[in-house]
Design an enzyme around this catalytic site. Structure first.
Site, short mmCIF file in Angstrom:
data_model
loop_
_atom_site.label_atom_id
_atom_site.label_comp_id
_atom_site.label_asym_id
_atom_site.label_seq_id
_atom_site.Cartn_x
_atom_site.Cartn_y
_atom_site.Cartn_z
N GLY A 50 -0.41 -4.35 -9.99
CA GLY A 50 -1.04 -3.16 -9.43
C GLY A 50 -0.75 -3.09 -7.94
N GLY A 52 -2.28 -2.98 -4.34
CA GLY A 52 -3.48 -3.15 -3.52
C GLY A 52 -3.46 -2.13 -2.39
CD1 TRP A 54 -9.60 -3.71 2.84
CD2 TRP A 54 -8.39 -5.58 3.05
NE1 TRP A 54 -10.15 -4.46 3.86
CE2 TRP A 54 -9.44 -5.61 4.01
CE3 TRP A 54 -7.51 -6.66 3.00
CZ2 TRP A 54 -9.62 -6.67 4.91
CZ3 TRP A 54 -7.68 -7.72 3.89
CH2 TRP A 54 -8.73 -7.72 4.83
CG ASP A 77 -7.74 -2.98 -6.52
OD1 ASP A 77 -8.49 -3.19 -7.48
OD2 ASP A 77 -8.04 -3.25 -5.33
CE1 TYR A 82 -11.15 -2.78 -0.29
CE2 TYR A 82 -9.50 -1.98 -1.82
CZ TYR A 82 -10.35 -2.98 -1.39
OH TYR A 82 -10.40 -4.17 -2.08
CE LYS A 111 -11.74 -3.78 -5.98
NZ LYS A 111 -10.79 -3.27 -4.98
CG HIS A 144 -16.06 -4.39 -3.52
ND1 HIS A 144 -15.47 -3.38 -2.81
CD2 HIS A 144 -15.31 -5.50 -3.25
CE1 HIS A 144 -14.42 -3.86 -2.16
NE2 HIS A 144 -14.31 -5.13 -2.40
CG LEU A 247 1.85 -11.35 -1.60
CD1 LEU A 247 2.52 -10.17 -0.89
CD2 LEU A 247 2.89 -12.11 -2.44
P1 NAP Z 1 -1.91 -9.49 -0.16
O1 NAP Z 1 -1.58 -8.45 -1.15
O2 NAP Z 1 -1.82 -10.91 -0.53
O3 NAP Z 1 -1.04 -9.29 1.14
C1 NAP Z 1 -0.83 -8.04 1.70
C2 NAP Z 1 -0.11 -8.26 3.03
O4 NAP Z 1 1.16 -8.85 2.77
C3 NAP Z 1 0.15 -7.01 3.80
O5 NAP Z 1 -0.01 -7.33 5.16
C4 NAP Z 1 1.60 -6.68 3.50
O6 NAP Z 1 2.20 -6.03 4.59
C5 NAP Z 1 2.22 -8.04 3.28
N1 NAP Z 1 3.25 -8.04 2.24
C6 NAP Z 1 3.27 -7.32 1.09
N2 NAP Z 1 4.35 -7.60 0.37
C7 NAP Z 1 5.05 -8.52 1.07
C8 NAP Z 1 6.27 -9.19 0.84
N3 NAP Z 1 6.97 -8.97 -0.25
N4 NAP Z 1 6.70 -10.08 1.77
C9 NAP Z 1 5.98 -10.31 2.90
N5 NAP Z 1 4.82 -9.69 3.17
C10 NAP Z 1 4.35 -8.81 2.27
O7 NAP Z 1 -3.39 -9.30 0.41
P2 NAP Z 1 -4.55 -8.21 0.31
O8 NAP Z 1 -4.08 -6.86 0.66
O9 NAP Z 1 -5.67 -8.78 1.07
O10 NAP Z 1 -4.94 -8.23 -1.24
C11 NAP Z 1 -4.35 -7.37 -2.18
C12 NAP Z 1 -5.31 -6.30 -2.64
O11 NAP Z 1 -6.43 -6.90 -3.29
C13 NAP Z 1 -5.96 -5.49 -1.53
O12 NAP Z 1 -5.06 -4.59 -0.93
C14 NAP Z 1 -7.11 -4.88 -2.27
O13 NAP Z 1 -6.68 -3.81 -3.07
C15 NAP Z 1 -7.58 -6.07 -3.12
N6 NAP Z 1 -8.65 -6.88 -2.46
C16 NAP Z 1 -9.86 -6.95 -3.07
C17 NAP Z 1 -10.89 -7.67 -2.48
C18 NAP Z 1 -12.21 -7.74 -3.18
O14 NAP Z 1 -13.19 -8.16 -2.55
N7 NAP Z 1 -12.29 -7.37 -4.44
C19 NAP Z 1 -10.68 -8.34 -1.28
C20 NAP Z 1 -9.42 -8.28 -0.68
C21 NAP Z 1 -8.41 -7.56 -1.29
P3 NAP Z 1 2.96 -4.59 4.47
O15 NAP Z 1 1.95 -3.60 3.98
O16 NAP Z 1 3.41 -4.36 5.85
O17 NAP Z 1 4.08 -4.82 3.50
#
Ligand code: NAP
Length: 366
Positions: A50, A52, A54, A77, A82, A111, A144, A247
């Protein structure tokens, strides 16, 4: 797309009529290739990848979601918190209006926010979120976080006290909130119900009291924080696990350092880990692809966030290779357990005093 929706889909009917064996082959191959996991109550197929959203502003996310859908993403998601549901709704509406697909092709998760974490607020928030998303139902609605804050009714944001602490709603009651969500599901406004950031004992209480058990648990999960015990518990209860921050949330560092004065040194660089890089080289893949594949291969849904077209493509190109047992073992070993947790929500000052604060204190970043 759910099995039910797949059966009705134009392609299926047009190309193969009512050919059940073709249908079964398609579904088996989609599930075998890890592109989908099946949710136990509705038998809906949830895409294991999916997008993300946020930390993606409305201006940016609208074009990002449109691009992602064009690239083949079918699962988005989001969350009330957000502040981008309306922009996501705009992108999806445009994509459908342009004849690129139908609502039934998509799996949309949002959420219930911390400020709406009570039975009397479920319908109110869901209605508002559906209006923003411009849809009649969501595929998955998650509570959430297990704790609740009092809500400023004008701004729909948490009430913060003069000492900077959040005004906790000490009456948070998961069972009545869950029952209110079940009612919304019966009304056809939610396909599947789930939880986020709940611990095992909180989930157990809901399972013991509910009519419909949680279908999905969304938690922080990545190579440094692999959550093996919680995953085993979920698997025993037929609950699909979605990994947030798959990631290691590289973007969270700037956010937490700038907004909450966290120490920059405390944040992990999983993408830079030597084992991850060696495995990536061996497969001619990137570290991000290895980290995502590692989870998807274990039937964990991943929702990496990116607003870059190049990375959207990269993150979705994870279904044409497989990590071998030696590589899987190597990645298992980089787990840091509780020490690997990034999101403990202590940035909401005083949250640990809520009776439903879900995590053990004393570990993780702050
Ligand atoms: P993540 O997906 O692990 O990392 C996103 C970060 O990594 C962004 O800064 C992105 O930058 C960069 N990135 C993406 N693809 C990349 C790649 N191939 N190589 C290098 N860097 C890369 O972290 P997250 O956004 O915190 O988590 C994912 C999603 O989970 C969120 O967006 C949200 O939808 C959900 N979430 C839910 C909760 C909850 O409490 N339920 C909490 C946190 C997150 P660029 O955009 O510049 O590519």
């Amino acid at each position: 797309m759910s099995v039910r929706l797949f059966l009705r889909s134009e392609n299926f009917v047009k190309r193969r009529g009512n050919n059940i064996s073709y249908f079964c082959r398609c579904i088996h191959s989609l599930v075998r290739n890890m592109k989908y996991v099946k949710l136990s109550q509705t038998e809906d197929l949830m895409p294991t990848l999916g997008l993300g959203t946020w930390q993606a502003s409305p201006e940016v996310i609208e074009s990002t979601v449109y691009k992602a859908l064009d690239l083949g993403y079918r699962h988005i998601d989001t969350a009330f918190n957000y502040n981008n549901e309306e922009a996501i709704g705009n992108a999806i509406t445009k994509w459908i209006d342009n004849g690129k697909g139908t609502r039934k092709d998509l799996f949309i998760t949002t959420k219930l926010p911390h400020v709406g974490n009570r039975a009397s607020d479920v319908k109110k928030f869901l209605d508002l979120q559906l209006k923003r998303l411009q849809m009649d139902y969501v595929d998955l609605y998650l509570i959430h976080v297990p704790f609740g804050f009092h809500c400023n009714p004008e701004t729909l944001t948490p009430v913060v006290k003069s000492n900077g602490e959040y005004d906790l709603d000490m009456d948070t009651d998961h069972i009545s909130t869950w029952k209110a969500m079940e009612e919304c599901q019966k009304a056809g406004r939610i396909r599947n119900l789930g939880l986020s950031n709940f611990n095992e004992s909180q989930i157990t209480k809901i399972i013991n009291a509910c009519t419909v058990k949680p279908q999905v648990l969304q938690v922080e999960l990545h190579a440094y924080f692999q959550q093996l015990d919680l995953r085993k518990f979920c698997s025993d209860h037929d609950i699909v696990v979605t990994a947030y921050a798959p990631l290691g949330s590289p973007g969270a560092k700037d956010h937490f350092v700038n907004k909450y004065n966290y120490s920059p040194d405390a944040f992990p660089d999983i993408l830079g880990h030597p084992d991850v890089n060696e495995i990536a080289q061996a497969h001619q893949k990137t570290p991000a692809q290895v980290l995502l594949r590692y989870l998807v291969q274990q039937k964990v849904v991943v929702i990496p966030k990116s607003t870059s077209e190049k990375r959207l493509k990269e993150n979705s190109d994870i279904y044409d290779f497989e990590l071998g047992p030696v590589e899987v073992n190597r990645l298992k070993k980089i787990d840091q357990g509780e020490e690997g947790r990034i999101f403990n929500f202590l940035f909401w000052k005083g949250v640990e005093n809520h009776p439903e604060y879900p995590f053990k204190l004393g570990s993780a970043i702050n």
